[in-house]
Design an enzyme around this catalytic site. Structure first.
Site: not given
Ligand code: GCO
Length: 396
Positions: A310, A159
């Site tokens: 994710e 990200e």
């Molecule tokens: C993000 C990160 C994760 C978060 C998940 C939940 O996308 O912010 O990759 O570390 O914990 O997405 O918000």
């Protein structure tokens, strides 16, 4: 293919990140940020889920649940505690994590940068310093030399769009700046870092390499309002498009989507009346956002192979987590049916863990963690999704 059957070879994983689960990550910008009285952090990551010490039982657990891969990150500040100084002990630790995965039939999916940056780099400008992409590529080369023969897939940067925007424009992540020029410079630094990282990994091992991108289903309200549409496009141009362009031709890109964002004629508007808002996170319960973002990533990147790296839900009612994921997975099936190359689904997260500035309030995990004893307790959703992983199908 029966309605709920995923293609042969579809991968089913769970994800974590070093700083959110290991504990004791004291040499990076997030530890400093958590202890900065001016930051919005709810609490320190502290011992997190003590996975630095408990990774063997966690990997055994996720394998027993039915998953076939584990996405975790390596902590740059442990591996390179000072500029150019590498820790064999830390690299040996992560080699043991990879080996433990393989012992249990789990493919290691290794993220090289998941939000945290070593203090020695942040203290000389962080991702604004001219040589940040170069020193990151050097780090990637060293990690691949140590782990490459045990690694299944590499995620270079998690990200980058969130780190750039939330850290350098919103000011809620380190370094807590609010400067659009800096945000755009850091975006470009991450894009260069990703390209250098791909070359660095490939110079050592022939592994699939890609970045993982936070995406959102940007929706105009009303759908045909020109100003609302323009706001959505502006958001995409800032948060997604430079990265979707940059990954064209890569081995894969990770799609990471949780919800949607709505724009009216006058800009961003909040959750729709009657739509559940996810606890702590402030965004809507909107599982269809995954399908929408997979389709957009596929279109804009000219068909780069995709993996959902994710997707998940923070909720104390585990039944809502099952409902969310089932709806999200139906959207993935629709994308696949339309010929989009989606190679796998990775649930965020294996464990209830440190949710950055929100601390330990949110509950994304398939597995609960008792904060005082570190005891793991799989939720019903862990067994439900593990069964889907084992059968490669959503049971009617
Ligand atoms: C993000 C990160 C994760 C978060 C998940 C939940 O996308 O912010 O990759 O570390 O914990 O997405 O918000």
């Amino acid at each position: 293919m029966p309605e709920s059957q995923f293609p042969e070879g579809f991968r089913w994983g769970v994800a974590t990140a070093a700083h959110q689960v290991e504990g004791g990550n004291t040499n990076n910008d997030w530890w400093a940020w958590e202890h900065d009285p001016e930051s919005p952090c709810a609490e320190s990551s502290g011992d997190a889920c003590d996975q630095w010490n408990r990774y063997r039982s966690d990997i055994e657990m996720l394998a027993a649940l039915g998953f076939d891969n584990y996405r975790f990150s390596v902590e740059w500040s442990r591996i390179e505690p000072a500029d150019g100084e590498f820790s064999k002990s830390a690299l040996d630790h992560y080699r043991s994590v990879c080996a433990t995965c393989l012992e249990h039939g789990i493919e290691p999916v290794v993220t090289y940068h998941h939000f945290t940056t070593p203090l020695w780099l942040t203290q000389r400008g962080g991702w604004l310093s001219d040589d940040a992409p170069e020193v990151f590529a050097r780090f990637c080369e060293r990690v691949t030399q140590a782990l490459g023969d045990l690694t299944g897939r590499v995620c270079t940067i998690n990200e980058p769009n969130v780190v750039a925007f939330v850290g350098y424009m919103l000011g809620l992540f380190p370094p807590g700046h609010s400067d659009m020029d800096e945000c755009l410079r850091v975006q470009q630094a991450f894009i260069e870092a990703h390209r250098r990282a791909v070359d660095a990994v490939k110079s050592v091992a022939d592994l699939p390499v890609g970045l993982t991108l936070a995406m959102s289903d940007y929706q105009a309200v009303p759908a045909d309002d020109p100003q609302a549409i323009n706001s959505c496009n502006e958001a995409r141009r800032l948060m997604e498009d430079p990265f979707l362009e940059a990954v064209k031709g890569d081995d894969f890109m990770g799609v990471q989507t949780y919800s949607r964002m709505r724009f009216g004629p006058a800009g961003l508007i909040g959750p729709e009346e009657g739509v559940e808002v996810v606890e702590y996170m402030g965004y809507e319960f909107w599982p269809d956002s995954l399908e929408a973002t997979i389709r957009r990533a596929w279109d804009v990147s000219d068909g780069v192979p995709l993996i959902v790296t994710e997707n998940g839900l923070s909720h104390t009612d585990d039944r809502r987590r099952i409902e969310y994921v089932e709806q999200a997975l139906q959207g993935v099936l629709r994308c696949i049916a339309d010929g989009i190359d989606v190679g796998g689904y990775t649930y965020w997260s294996l464990l209830d863990n440190f949710e950055w500035a929100f601390g330990y309030g949110p509950r994304f995990g398939l597995v609960a963690v008792d904060r005082s004893t570190q005891q793991r307790t799989p939720k019903a959703s862990a067994r439900w999704l593990g069964d889907i992983a084992r059968t490669n199908a959503i049971r009617a």
